[in-house]
Scaffold this active site. Structure first.
Site, short mmCIF file in Angstrom:
data_model
loop_
_atom_site.label_atom_id
_atom_site.label_comp_id
_atom_site.label_asym_id
_atom_site.label_seq_id
_atom_site.Cartn_x
_atom_site.Cartn_y
_atom_site.Cartn_z
N LYS A 13 32.00 117.56 -28.06
CA LYS A 13 33.45 117.27 -28.04
C LYS A 13 34.13 117.71 -29.33
O LYS A 13 35.18 118.31 -29.31
CB LYS A 13 33.72 115.76 -27.98
CG LYS A 13 33.40 115.05 -26.74
CD LYS A 13 33.92 113.60 -26.80
CE LYS A 13 33.44 112.75 -27.96
NZ LYS A 13 32.03 112.45 -27.99
N ARG A 88 38.22 105.25 -26.48
CA ARG A 88 36.79 105.09 -26.23
C ARG A 88 36.51 103.82 -25.44
O ARG A 88 35.35 103.52 -25.16
CB ARG A 88 36.05 105.03 -27.56
CG ARG A 88 35.05 106.15 -27.75
CD ARG A 88 34.58 106.10 -29.18
NE ARG A 88 33.38 106.83 -29.42
CZ ARG A 88 33.31 107.84 -30.28
NH1 ARG A 88 34.38 108.30 -30.89
NH2 ARG A 88 32.14 108.40 -30.53
N ARG A 127 22.11 118.25 -35.32
CA ARG A 127 23.49 118.41 -35.80
C ARG A 127 23.57 118.20 -37.32
O ARG A 127 22.94 117.30 -37.87
CB ARG A 127 24.35 117.37 -35.08
CG ARG A 127 25.80 117.48 -35.38
CD ARG A 127 26.62 116.88 -34.29
NE ARG A 127 26.55 115.42 -34.23
CZ ARG A 127 27.26 114.72 -33.37
NH1 ARG A 127 28.04 115.32 -32.49
NH2 ARG A 127 27.17 113.41 -33.34
N ARG A 159 24.45 113.11 -40.42
CA ARG A 159 25.12 111.82 -40.39
C ARG A 159 24.08 110.72 -40.19
O ARG A 159 23.16 110.87 -39.40
CB ARG A 159 26.13 111.77 -39.23
CG ARG A 159 27.43 112.43 -39.55
CD ARG A 159 28.25 112.69 -38.32
NE ARG A 159 28.31 111.56 -37.40
CZ ARG A 159 29.03 111.57 -36.27
NH1 ARG A 159 29.72 112.64 -35.94
NH2 ARG A 159 29.04 110.53 -35.47
N ARG A 170 24.06 104.41 -29.57
CA ARG A 170 25.37 105.01 -29.30
C ARG A 170 25.48 105.43 -27.84
O ARG A 170 26.54 105.30 -27.23
CB ARG A 170 25.61 106.21 -30.23
CG ARG A 170 25.87 105.77 -31.66
CD ARG A 170 25.82 106.92 -32.62
NE ARG A 170 26.86 107.88 -32.42
CZ ARG A 170 26.81 109.15 -32.83
NH1 ARG A 170 25.74 109.58 -33.47
NH2 ARG A 170 27.80 109.95 -32.62
P1 AMP Z 1 32.28 110.17 -33.64
O1 AMP Z 1 32.36 111.03 -34.87
O2 AMP Z 1 33.42 110.40 -32.70
O3 AMP Z 1 30.94 110.26 -32.98
O4 AMP Z 1 32.46 108.66 -34.14
C1 AMP Z 1 31.54 108.08 -35.03
C2 AMP Z 1 31.61 106.58 -34.94
O5 AMP Z 1 32.94 106.12 -35.31
C3 AMP Z 1 31.37 105.97 -33.58
O6 AMP Z 1 29.99 105.84 -33.27
C4 AMP Z 1 32.06 104.62 -33.71
O7 AMP Z 1 31.29 103.73 -34.50
C5 AMP Z 1 33.29 104.97 -34.54
N1 AMP Z 1 34.42 105.35 -33.67
C6 AMP Z 1 34.98 106.57 -33.51
N2 AMP Z 1 35.97 106.55 -32.62
C7 AMP Z 1 36.08 105.27 -32.20
C8 AMP Z 1 36.91 104.60 -31.28
N3 AMP Z 1 37.86 105.25 -30.59
N4 AMP Z 1 36.71 103.27 -31.09
C9 AMP Z 1 35.78 102.59 -31.77
N5 AMP Z 1 34.94 103.16 -32.65
C10 AMP Z 1 35.08 104.49 -32.88
#
Ligand code: AMP
Length: 221
Positions: A13, A88, A127, A159, A170
């Site tokens: 994404k 989300r 990644r 990460r 996750r």
């Molecule tokens: P991502 O980089 O999009 O994979 O986001 C990394 C982490 O940030 C996720 O695993 C969540 O802990 C937090 N996070 C990102 N977007 C959201 C969201 N819309 N709602 C809640 N937590 C979020």
């Protein structure tokens, strides 16, 4: 143009939405990037979000909704944006709908990127992220020119939440909290399902084709 990118962690994404945003000159708004920056800057939101992110859990809805309502009012978002990682949960989906209704705007498409779970785990563990400019690489599929180094010169990192045990959590959280948004947007008739098993180029071509075929997207609003 207002688009949402939806899909499990590791599906691509972030990479796809960044490519499309650059091509159409609209901001790429990624909640994960916003939260990681907040952690780096040690803001109130960052301090609250850190423990959730490290454990592979979602940050509470009220925190993220406030962050996004503020971000979407910044002037660069006036003519459109690509949302990556928001909404989300259904609660966040409803909050976004309310926000859009108030400003008489709408989402044009929700791209749902799907992929097999085994492939996802492999993609995530390979990644690598540039902590400076947030560019995403992959040790097999999207290698940096110089091993372990971003084009901007910064050393790449993995990460913390991309480690295998956190990834499993996750994926579990995704199924429980985020996957219901697929039906939610299907019912609104704005969901476009994209098979994300393919090269970066192939997948972005599929997305571009949909955008090109949509006559309502010929204007920037
Ligand atoms: P991502 O980089 O999009 O994979 O986001 C990394 C982490 O940030 C996720 O695993 C969540 O802990 C937090 N996070 C990102 N977007 C959201 C969201 N819309 N709602 C809640 N937590 C979020």
């Amino acid at each position: 143009m207002r688009l949402v990118f939806l899909g499990p962690p590791g599906v691509g994404k972030g990479t796809q939405s960044a490519v499309i945003a650059k091509k159409h000159a609209v901001p790429h708004i990624a909640t994960g990037d916003i939260l990681r920056k907040a952690i780096c800057d040690e803001t109130e939101v960052g301090l609250e979000a850190k423990s959730y992110i490290d454990a592979g859990k979602l940050v509470p809805d009220e925190v993220i909704i406030q962050v996004m309502n503020d971000r979407l009012q910044v002037s660069d978002a006036a003519a459109g944006y690509i949302l990556d990682g928001y909404p989300r949960t259904i609660v966040q989906g409803d909050a976004l709908a309310r926000f859009l209704l108030e400003s008489e705007k709408k989402i044009d498409h929700v791209f749902y990127l799907g992929l097999d779970e085994a492939v996802l785990v492999k993609r995530i563990s390979g990644r690598r992220l540039c902590p400076s400019c947030q560019t995403i690489y992959h040790i097999l599929h999207n290698k940096p020119t110089k091993d372990g180094q971003c084009e901007c010169g910064t050393s790449l990192i993995q990460r913390k939440d991309d480690h295998e045990d956190t990834v499993k959590n996750r994926l579990f959280v995704y199924e429980k909290e985020t996957a219901p948004l697929i039906e939610y947007y299907k019912k609104q008739d704005i969901l476009v399902q994209i098979d994300a098993d393919g090269s970066l180029k192939l997948v972005s071509e599929k997305i571009e084709k949909i955008l090109k075929e949509d006559p309502s997207l010929s204007s920037s609003d």
